[in-house]
Design a protein around this motif. Structure first.
Motif, PDB file in Angstrom:
ATOM      1  N   GLY A  14     -16.656  -4.649  -2.311  1.00 20.49           N
ATOM      2  CA  GLY A  14     -15.927  -5.901  -1.392  1.00 20.49           C
ATOM      3  C   GLY A  14     -14.831  -5.454  -0.720  1.00 20.49           C
ATOM      4  N   GLY A  15     -14.974  -3.755   0.332  1.00 23.56           N
ATOM      5  CA  GLY A  15     -13.541  -3.642   1.362  1.00 23.56           C
ATOM      6  C   GLY A  15     -11.926  -4.123   0.338  1.00 23.56           C
ATOM      7  N   GLY A  16     -11.983  -4.647  -0.023  1.00 27.83           N
ATOM      8  CA  GLY A  16     -10.139  -4.697  -0.549  1.00 27.83           C
ATOM      9  C   GLY A  16      -9.412  -4.160  -0.856  1.00 27.83           C
ATOM     10  N   ALA A  17      -9.967  -2.506  -1.658  1.00 28.11           N
ATOM     11  CA  ALA A  17      -9.179  -1.892  -2.722  1.00 28.11           C
ATOM     12  C   ALA A  17     -10.080  -0.324  -1.920  1.00 28.11           C
ATOM     13  N   GLY A  18      -9.214   0.896  -3.003  1.00 27.10           N
ATOM     14  CA  GLY A  18     -10.057   1.679  -3.041  1.00 27.10           C
ATOM     15  C   GLY A  18      -9.596   2.272  -2.077  1.00 27.10           C
ATOM     16  N   ILE A  19     -10.650   3.117  -1.204  1.00 27.20           N
ATOM     17  CA  ILE A  19     -11.052   4.124   0.566  1.00 27.20           C
ATOM     18  C   ILE A  19     -10.778   2.988   0.825  1.00 27.20           C
ATOM     19  N   GLN A  20     -11.440   1.784   0.986  1.00 25.93           N
ATOM     20  CA  GLN A  20     -11.137   0.843   2.481  1.00 25.93           C
ATOM     21  C   GLN A  20     -10.094   0.394   2.587  1.00 25.93           C
ATOM     22  N   GLY A 252     -13.448 -15.548  -5.361  1.00 26.69           N
ATOM     23  CA  GLY A 252     -12.464 -14.662  -6.020  1.00 26.69           C
ATOM     24  C   GLY A 252     -10.824 -14.195  -5.841  1.00 26.69           C
ATOM     25  N   GLN A 253     -10.897 -13.366  -5.606  1.00 24.30           N
ATOM     26  CA  GLN A 253      -9.044 -12.614  -5.547  1.00 24.30           C
ATOM     27  C   GLN A 253      -9.450 -12.182  -3.737  1.00 24.30           C
ATOM     28  N   GLY A 254      -8.877 -12.663  -2.965  1.00 27.34           N
ATOM     29  CA  GLY A 254      -9.573 -12.157  -1.694  1.00 27.34           C
ATOM     30  C   GLY A 254      -8.325 -10.843  -2.006  1.00 27.34           C
ATOM     31  N   PRO A 255      -8.631 -10.188   0.006  1.00 21.51           N
ATOM     32  CA  PRO A 255      -7.551  -9.284  -0.120  1.00 21.51           C
ATOM     33  C   PRO A 255      -6.897  -9.251   0.700  1.00 21.51           C
TER      34      PRO A 255
END
Length: 277
Positions: A14-20, A252-255
């Motif tokens: 989803g691009g919101g957390a992690g390595i992104q 849901g919860q956006g980044p």
């Protein structure tokens, strides 16, 4: 010298957390970001549907490839998922002589959901905590690490002291999971100095990726030459600004919004204004 930071973490589809989130954070600090992927998740703003771990040898190969050629001024760990990957990462970090290591002990979500098993938690304590220049547990992770129920500022301070005794050179107990006046207050302890870090509170429900972003921003600031405490303070300011431009996307919860340095002056001109919550 061009500053180089390495993220050792999982992928968030989803691009919101992690390595992104980590690579975006590095980029907006003008730090070249490199990565070692530990797992692949199928997730979005609503939740995680699937997680697939990479072989530990593949994770180590990525770390070695980056460190042996490009170099690493600072690194951070995120989701390591299991004990085998944790042991391998700890050994690789030591072998590659990576001193400025930020460990985000991704064990429990901000909502209190446990993400890894007991063996992995024990491995994290014994193998990674002693190598951490800065450890960044949230409220629930700090509770698991030190066995103290955290409800007050004094509890956070006691937890920071207890966790410091486990080996990390600096501890930042995050207050994002706290309530009322303690919401967003973090406690810093380096063995001598105890400091309470606070910025303004941002009213948004779109907070996905704040923990990843904070630890990545600390690593970026370390790579830029800042001291550990200065790096933590600068990172907290960065996260606060990113929260102001959090993305209201998905169901849901956006980044958090990493684009704020580009859009804060003229978001409409860049066509981004409709995204902000």
């Amino acid at each position: 010298m061009i500053p180089i930071a390495l993220t050792i973490a999982g992928s968030d589809s989803g691009g919101g957390a992690g390595i992104q989130a980590d690579l975006r954070t590095f980029a907006f600090h003008r730090v070249h970001g490199t990565s070692a992927l530990t797992c692949v998740t199928a997730q979005n703003t609503v939740g995680v549907n699937r997680v697939d771990a990479l072989p530990a040898a593949a994770v180590v190969a990525q770390i070695d490839a980056v460190a042996s050629d490009i170099g690493v001024q600072a690194a951070k760990t995120g989701m390591l998922l299991n004990a085998e990957i944790m042991e391998a990462v700890a050994a690789a970090v030591q072998q590659q002589d990576i001193h400025q290591l930020v460990v985000d002990p991704v064990m429990v979500s901000r909502a209190g959901v446990v993400l890894i098993d007991e063996v992995a938690i024990a491995t994290l304590k014994t193998h990674l905590l002693p190598q951490a220049l800065i450890l960044t547990p949230n409220r629930y992770e700090a509770q698991i690490l030190c066995g103290i129920k955290i409800q007050t500022l004094e509890d956070m301070q006691n937890a920071a002291q207890n966790i410091f005794d486990m080996g990390p050179k600096n501890v930042l107990v995050k207050g994002g999971g706290m309530s009322d006046t303690l919401l967003g207050i973090d406690v810093w302890f380096d063995g001598q100095q105890m400091e309470t870090l606070k910025t303004e509170t941002v009213a948004t429900t779109n907070t996905h990726g704040t923990g990843c972003t904070l630890s990545a921003a600390i690593a970026a600031n370390l790579a830029l030459g800042k001291s550990p405490l200065a790096a933590a303070k600068a990172a907290k300011t960065y996260v606060t600004q990113a929260l102001k431009y959090a993305l209201d996307i998905g169901q849901g919860q956006g980044p958090v919004g990493h684009w704020f340095p580009l859009v804060s002056k003229a978001p409409e001109a860049l066509g981004f204004s409709r995204l902000w919550s």
